[in-house]
Design a protein around this motif. Structure first.
Motif, PDB file in Angstrom:
ATOM      1  N   ARG A  74       4.098   1.339  -2.292  1.00  0.00           N
ATOM      2  CA  ARG A  74       3.622   0.400  -3.397  1.00  0.00           C
ATOM      3  C   ARG A  74       2.105   0.007  -2.941  1.00  0.00           C
ATOM      4  O   ARG A  74       1.940  -0.560  -1.730  1.00  0.00           O
ATOM      5  CB  ARG A  74       4.437  -0.844  -3.618  1.00  0.00           C
ATOM      6  CG  ARG A  74       5.947  -0.264  -3.796  1.00  0.00           C
ATOM      7  CD  ARG A  74       6.078   0.410  -4.955  1.00  0.00           C
ATOM      8  NE  ARG A  74       7.315   0.780  -5.369  1.00  0.00           N
ATOM      9  CZ  ARG A  74       7.928   1.944  -6.153  1.00  0.00           C
ATOM     10  NH1 ARG A  74       6.850   2.518  -6.749  1.00  0.00           N
ATOM     11  NH2 ARG A  74       9.002   2.311  -6.653  1.00  0.00           N
ATOM     12  N   SER A  76      -1.152  -2.798  -4.274  1.00  0.00           N
ATOM     13  CA  SER A  76      -1.665  -3.802  -5.013  1.00  0.00           C
ATOM     14  C   SER A  76      -3.218  -3.567  -4.880  1.00  0.00           C
ATOM     15  O   SER A  76      -3.983  -3.546  -3.774  1.00  0.00           O
ATOM     16  CB  SER A  76      -1.456  -5.228  -4.329  1.00  0.00           C
ATOM     17  OG  SER A  76      -2.009  -6.062  -5.100  1.00  0.00           O
ATOM     18  N   PRO A 136       2.146  -7.917  -1.641  1.00  0.00           N
ATOM     19  CA  PRO A 136       2.910  -6.793  -0.991  1.00  0.00           C
ATOM     20  C   PRO A 136       3.398  -7.500   0.457  1.00  0.00           C
ATOM     21  O   PRO A 136       4.473  -6.776   0.906  1.00  0.00           O
ATOM     22  CB  PRO A 136       1.695  -6.085  -0.784  1.00  0.00           C
ATOM     23  CG  PRO A 136       0.855  -6.151  -1.714  1.00  0.00           C
ATOM     24  CD  PRO A 136       0.770  -7.518  -2.210  1.00  0.00           C
ATOM     25  N   SER A 140       7.063  -6.679   1.084  1.00  0.00           N
ATOM     26  CA  SER A 140       7.664  -5.840   2.466  1.00  0.00           C
ATOM     27  C   SER A 140       9.040  -6.602   3.160  1.00  0.00           C
ATOM     28  O   SER A 140       9.850  -6.367   3.487  1.00  0.00           O
ATOM     29  CB  SER A 140       6.622  -5.787   3.342  1.00  0.00           C
ATOM     30  OG  SER A 140       6.720  -5.187   4.295  1.00  0.00           O
ATOM     31  N   PHE A 158       3.798  -0.514   1.976  1.00  0.00           N
ATOM     32  CA  PHE A 158       3.096  -1.507   1.052  1.00  0.00           C
ATOM     33  C   PHE A 158       1.665  -1.916   1.669  1.00  0.00           C
ATOM     34  O   PHE A 158       1.479  -2.451   2.827  1.00  0.00           O
ATOM     35  CB  PHE A 158       3.988  -2.978   1.084  1.00  0.00           C
ATOM     36  CG  PHE A 158       5.380  -2.739   0.437  1.00  0.00           C
ATOM     37  CD1 PHE A 158       5.561  -2.878  -0.866  1.00  0.00           C
ATOM     38  CD2 PHE A 158       6.553  -2.450   1.386  1.00  0.00           C
ATOM     39  CE1 PHE A 158       6.930  -2.780  -1.135  1.00  0.00           C
ATOM     40  CE2 PHE A 158       7.452  -2.240   1.029  1.00  0.00           C
ATOM     41  CZ  PHE A 158       8.019  -2.404  -0.393  1.00  0.00           C
ATOM     42  N   ALA A 160      -2.228  -3.588   0.565  1.00  0.00           N
ATOM     43  CA  ALA A 160      -2.837  -4.507  -0.430  1.00  0.00           C
ATOM     44  C   ALA A 160      -4.464  -4.113  -0.155  1.00  0.00           C
ATOM     45  O   ALA A 160      -4.786  -4.152   0.981  1.00  0.00           O
ATOM     46  CB  ALA A 160      -2.841  -5.917  -0.092  1.00  0.00           C
ATOM     47  N   GLN A 503       8.912 -11.472  -5.664  1.00  0.00           N
ATOM     48  CA  GLN A 503       9.079  -9.827  -5.384  1.00  0.00           C
ATOM     49  C   GLN A 503      10.523  -9.772  -5.281  1.00  0.00           C
ATOM     50  O   GLN A 503      11.000  -8.434  -5.417  1.00  0.00           O
ATOM     51  CB  GLN A 503       8.515  -9.751  -3.931  1.00  0.00           C
ATOM     52  CG  GLN A 503       6.787  -9.877  -4.061  1.00  0.00           C
ATOM     53  CD  GLN A 503       6.244  -9.073  -5.055  1.00  0.00           C
ATOM     54  OE1 GLN A 503       6.318  -7.918  -5.091  1.00  0.00           O
ATOM     55  NE2 GLN A 503       5.469  -9.671  -5.862  1.00  0.00           N
TER      56      GLN A 503
END
Length: 790
Positions: A74, A76, A136, A140, A158, A160, A503
């Motif tokens: 993932r 950001s 993120p 996490s 994760f 960012a 989140q």
């Protein structure tokens, strides 16, 4: 099984990635240019965009998406780099071509990445700087929690991507310092270190002081500062002098030099140095033609694909520590605006775009990607396959029908809504099918907000079992941290609370396992976490939080802890339903309804504004004996109900008092005072001002989007005999929060509430001072009945 990226890249493969990088730079720049200069517009407003801020992120994002990322990871993306993200999604086949012409257009690509509004896959919404960077981290944290409880594969990473100016935002450092953020080995932050913010060049280099902060918090730190060309120059005789010269150069001097010609750049490097260094500098630079000097001096590591890929691979080396990569870049890299101090929102001219088109675009089709059989096309296809999540198991969701509608029996002793909230959590802890998916959190206020009983039953979460020294006078609370605990205690940061709730509330979407997150916070400090709360509901997260205790009913705590505007915040935020129950069973019904709602894909987050004031339950108990229980529950969840009817009074002597939460006892006492004056008063208990306001908008046709409410609830709250009689609203909050009821009831309105900062005192003193006492309510009702002689 996920397809892992290769780590042994040849020079040919790096050049293929560089070719993709150039196409990403072109597409991201061109979509902004098209939106501003060519797309038809029905207004004369500036469209905007951030060509320079996008350009500085092209290398890092090319390395990520076309090499390092795998399915399930993932990311950001910093707000101003959204055109780069959309360009990459287009090249990966995840965005249709026509959307490239819709940046900042209605129904098209959003200004900043949006999980809920963009047509292509977006992991994290960004926009308010700092929040998308920290999200993120808490994602996490959520992922680690899910892995510990549900045996998921702990392989999701994760990332960012943030601008260096985002590090000015305090919420980043609040997140970094929280104990829950320790040991997040799957977290990587990439800082676009272009040394420019919105309006200026940052005056000094901060990388060294920042690296110390991260290392002190046990992060791996990677500084990708100089590219391969500069490193080769540094290896020459006298190269150490060149490195020191660039290192010592102020940001503003370096940035302005980037816009000079090769000959002028050579002169500026040499003549601006101490006299003793000039000969060595000249010797190093003599090996380069003037035309090559700009590429040399501007060769920063954040634009070196090989260096960025190597830094990403090193981020995986330590599974127990997060990584920050400081990628030195040039804002506006590859564009005519590179390094300009005011390039943040600057747009290239048509001539400059034409020159860029010749260098970067497909000569036959400026919006083209790559042919599938080309080297670049094959990398795009392979990357798309690597990122494909179709092989990932469907998200595990909670069955809403497993959540009971109520527990019972109904308490008869005086009880506060906060106490009732705590009781619901203890009861639902025994429903394991539901309780196993509940996770609670608070910013170091869990015990004082009613979570103690839940924590005793379900434990505190810690990635490892922690041994605690327990004394005989430790009290009844069992604070036992372990990997199976279901409460995450945060430090005193409301920003962290709402970021974590957000989140956790995206568990199904981001982690493959739905959670039922419940948070608590002192109600006045909802305001301190407001930016993060807005971010979380904007992102589509679903969770419950209790703001407790609230209002001036918390009399002895004084004005600093007495909230007045939080009810308005709860009512005004889209994607959030605000409740303010009074009685224990109301609170139970609302809480369980909220849990069922956040399970649904189109559900909302829920805010319970609660009080520590004990309330006698007899009026509610008497009502339960007179009405159908299920029908009453429906009205509570619709937003309100008639608690007590008006006794017969003299002709025209009738009023309606609508109150919320802790004000219900005062309204009931005012009713008794009015009865002594032969004035009949009906009491309406408003359980959700939010739901009633939506019902009003639904009834008037004003609510075309969003969640509809049942407009008939407004009719059920009134009777024909009361049309036109005075309506007194009473709220332990700003009086305007209930003022809309005047329109809903078609009645003359007298709104009572908190219209000044509070102070310490007994409840009776504070209520009297703010015209919230029973006497003040009765006087307001009498004043409402008075009519001057015609």
């Amino acid at each position: 099984m996920a397809i892992a990226p290769r780590t042994d890249l040849s020079s040919h493969e790096l050049e293929t990635l560089a070719s993709i990088q150039r196409r990403v730079l072109w597409l991201s720049t061109r979509m902004i240019d098209y939106a501003n200069h060519e797309r038809p517009s029905d207004d004369n407003l500036h469209v905007g965009g951030h060509q320079a801020s996008s350009a500085s992120m092209v290398t890092a994002m090319t390395a990520l998406y076309f090499h390092w990322l795998k399915a399930g990871d993932r990311v950001s993306v910093k707000p101003h780099a959204s055109p780069v993200l959309h360009s990459i999604n287009y090249l990966l086949g995840r965005l249709d071509r026509e959307y490239l012409m819709t940046l900042r257009d209605f129904g098209g690509l959003q200004s900043y990445p949006s999980r809920t509004k963009d047509p292509d896959p977006i992991d994290f919404s960004t926009g308010s700087v700092g929040l998308g960077a920290a999200a993120p981290l808490f994602a996490s944290v959520a992922d680690r929690y899910i892995n510990a409880h549900f045996d998921a594969e702990p392989d999701r990473r994760f990332v960012a991507l943030m601008g260096d100016a985002e590090l000015d935002e305090g919420n980043i450092w609040e997140a970094l310092a929280d104990h829950s953020a320790r040991g997040l080995g799957k977290l990587t932050w990439i800082v676009d270190f272009n040394r420019q913010s919105l309006d200026r060049v940052v005056p000094r280099v901060r990388s060294q002081e920042l690296t110390h902060v991260f290392r002190d918090h046990d992060w791996q730190v990677e500084v990708v500062k100089y590219g391969s060309k500069l490193r080769e120059a540094f290896a020459r005789d006298g190269g150490d002098v060149l490195e020191r010269r660039i290192d010592d150069m102020p940001n503003s001097a370096y940035q302005s030099m980037l816009r000079a010609s090769g000959a002028d750049m050579r002169r500026l490097v040499i003549d601006g140095a101490p006299t003793a260094d000039r000969k060595a500098l000249a010797g190093v630079l003599d090996a380069y033609e003037d035309v090559a000097i700009p590429d040399l001096i501007g060769d920063l590591g954040g634009h070196d694909l090989g260096d960025m890929i190597a830094a990403l691979e090193r981020a995986d080396a330590d599974p127990d520590r997060p990584t920050v990569i400081f990628a030195f870049t040039v804002k506006g890299w590859g564009l005519h605006t590179a390094g300009h101090p005011l390039n943040h929102a600057a747009l290239l001219s048509s001539t400059q775009v034409d020159e860029l088109r010749v260098k970067l675009a497909d000569p036959n089709d400026e919006w083209a990607g790559f042919a599938p059989d080309s080297p670049e096309g094959r990398v795009c296809v392979d990357s798309a396959l690597r990122l494909n999540e179709q092989h990932v198991a469907p998200a595990r969701r909670v069955d809403p029908y497993a959540i009971p509608q109520e527990f019972g029996p109904v308490t008869t002793r005086p009880t506060s809504s906060q106490e009732a909230f705590a009781r619901v959590l203890q009861d639902i802890a025994n429903v394991d099918e539901v309780a196993s998916s509940i996770v609670t959190t608070s910013p170091d206020v869990s015990i004082s907000t009613g979570l103690g009983g839940w924590i005793n039953k379900r434990g505190v979460f810690s990635p490892e079992i922690e041994e605690l020294f327990v004394t005989e006078d430790a009290g009844p609370l069992k604070w036992e941290p372990s990997p199976k605990g279901q409460h995450i205690e945060l430090g005193i940061s409301e920003m962290n609370l709402f970021l974590l709730l957000g989140q956790l509330g995206l568990g199904a979407e981001l982690h493959g396992h739905q959670l039922l997150p419940i948070g608590t916070v002192y109600d006045p400090f909802v305001c301190r976490g407001l930016d993060a709360l807005i971010y979380s509901v904007y992102s589509g997260a679903r969770f419950i939080f209790a703001g407790t205790p609230s209002g001036v009913s918390l009399s002895r705590e004084g004005g600093a802890h007495q909230s007045s505007i939080t009810a308005s915040i709860g009512m005004e935020l889209p994607g959030l339903t605000m409740w303010e129950p009074c009685y224990a069973l109301e609170t139970e019904w609302v809480m369980l309804h909220g849990l069922r709602d956040i399970v649904l894909p189109d559900g909302e987050a829920h805010y319970l504004r609660l009080s520590t004031t004990p309330v006698a339950q007899d009026a509610f108990g008497a009502l339960l004996e007179r009405v159908d229980r299920a029908a009453l529950r429906d009205e509570v969840l619709a937003g309100g109900y008639r608690l007590v009817e008006a006794e017969a009074g003299g002709p025209g002597s009738r009023v309606v008092i609508a109150a919320c939460g802790a004000m219900i006892p005062q309204a009931l006492a005012a009713r008794e005072l009015l009865a002594a004056e032969d004035i009949g008063a009906a009491i309406v208990n408003v359980t959700s001002p939010d739901r009633l306001f939506r019902a009003l908008r639904t009834r008037t046709g004003a609510l075309r989007n969003g969640r509809l409410s049942d407009p008939s609830i407004l009719e059920r709250l009134t009777v024909p005999e009361e049309r036109g009689v005075p309506l007194i609203t009473v709220h332990d909050a700003a009086p305007h929060a209930l003022a809309f009821l005047g329109s809903a009831f078609a009645a003359p309105l007298i709104p009572l509430g908190v219209d000044r900062f509070g102070q310490c005192g007994s409840q009776p003193d504070i209520y009297e001072w703010l015209d919230l006492s029973a006497e003040a309510i009765a006087e307001a009702a009498i004043a409402g009945l008075w009519r001057p002689e015609q």
